[in-house]
Design a protein around this motif. Sequence first.
Motif, PDB file in Angstrom:
ATOM      1  N   ARG A  12       0.367  -1.387  -0.267  1.00 60.06           N
ATOM      2  CA  ARG A  12      -0.262   0.366  -0.247  1.00 60.06           C
ATOM      3  C   ARG A  12       1.076   1.291   0.070  1.00 60.06           C
ATOM      4  O   ARG A  12       0.390   2.064   0.092  1.00 60.06           O
ATOM      5  N   HIS A  17      -2.917   1.941  -6.131  1.00 62.82           N
ATOM      6  CA  HIS A  17      -3.791   0.828  -5.896  1.00 62.82           C
ATOM      7  C   HIS A  17      -4.414   0.176  -6.382  1.00 62.82           C
ATOM      8  O   HIS A  17      -3.968   0.163  -8.121  1.00 62.82           O
ATOM      9  N   TYR A 300       0.060   8.248  -4.851  1.00 60.35           N
ATOM     10  CA  TYR A 300      -0.024   7.263  -2.897  1.00 60.35           C
ATOM     11  C   TYR A 300       0.895   7.064  -2.678  1.00 60.35           C
ATOM     12  O   TYR A 300       2.271   8.384  -2.682  1.00 60.35           O
TER      13      TYR A 300
END
Length: 375
Positions: A12, A17, A300
Amino acid sequence: MAALSVWFWNERFWLPHNVTWADLADPAPGVEYPKAGHLLSALPLAVGIFAVRILFERFIASPCAFLLHIHAASVHWRATPNPVLEKVFTSITKCPDSRRLDGLSKQLDWDVRKIQRWFRHRRNQDKPSILTKFCESMWRLIFYLFMFTYGICFLWKCPWMWDTHHCWYNYPYQVLTPGLYHYYVTELGFYWSLMFSQFTDIKRKDFPIMFIHHLATVSLISFSYANNMLRVGSLVMCVHDASDFLLEAAKLTNYAKYQRLCDFLFVLFAVVFFITRLVLYPLWILNTTLFESWEMIGPYPSWWLFNSLLLVLQVLHVIWSYLIAGIAYKALVRGKVSKDDRSDVESSSEEEVDTNGPVRSNTTLKISTRLGRNR
């Protein structure tokens, strides 16, 4: 250790994603993606680069320096042998304060200014010679020129050189080519060698900044390799390589006392530096990493870290640009690049000797040894 590894390589954090490490672990036959383990090959390469550097400086750079009449002796005035002052210098302080100077003045029956001059001369004795600086700069010149030439030749055939959107098409499923691997690992190996050698190389006033810079660069190269941002990373390396060899060429001509050529090369370096670091880097590199990537793959956690490291480099670019602009201005106005605020050779406020020999009075002369480092 297993738990720590799992925590560090958290999907993560590292990947966009809906992408996992398993998706990248089994590519199609003949296809390879970057793996963090590849970076280990940069460590023995760094040792090899450092060994090549030693051989190059001894058997190539040194003979070139002698042909240009550059020799090891760079300090013409040496401190008069004095056991008392030598003990203070080696055991207590190299820069005594006014209180200690007054005490030494009474003890030796010397004028305070004479003691100050002794300490200046003694400090300069420990400074590296012009020969050492010449050999170091010649090695950097050859390596930077080689890497810039290789980078341009490689990237000229790559689509992301001409359209930065290709840095993010099908990301992170982008194939690792041999040329891109060699470019990355060689650059990383070189910066690892600088991380080690900066503790034995010529010490500059900007040592803390350079240490942060090398650490950020090694982290950025390693980080971008681990999460397959090699395409944009190769552009970053090429932009940085564009001006480095010009700086080293300017320093070489300065050591060889070709002043007009030195001034020309330094001004040329300054122009290229400003264009690449203050124009191309933010408008080309940061634009694609901050905005184009946001639109195509979205942010991210590791994306934020990657861009933070790039922004750290931009802050350093601004700092160095300010220093370089001051030197370039003096080169244009006064006609000579003779002073560097980051110089590592001192001078007397009353009288001192430069590398050309004559005494200069009522000035603070700093020998130009590093005309504005930029990597």
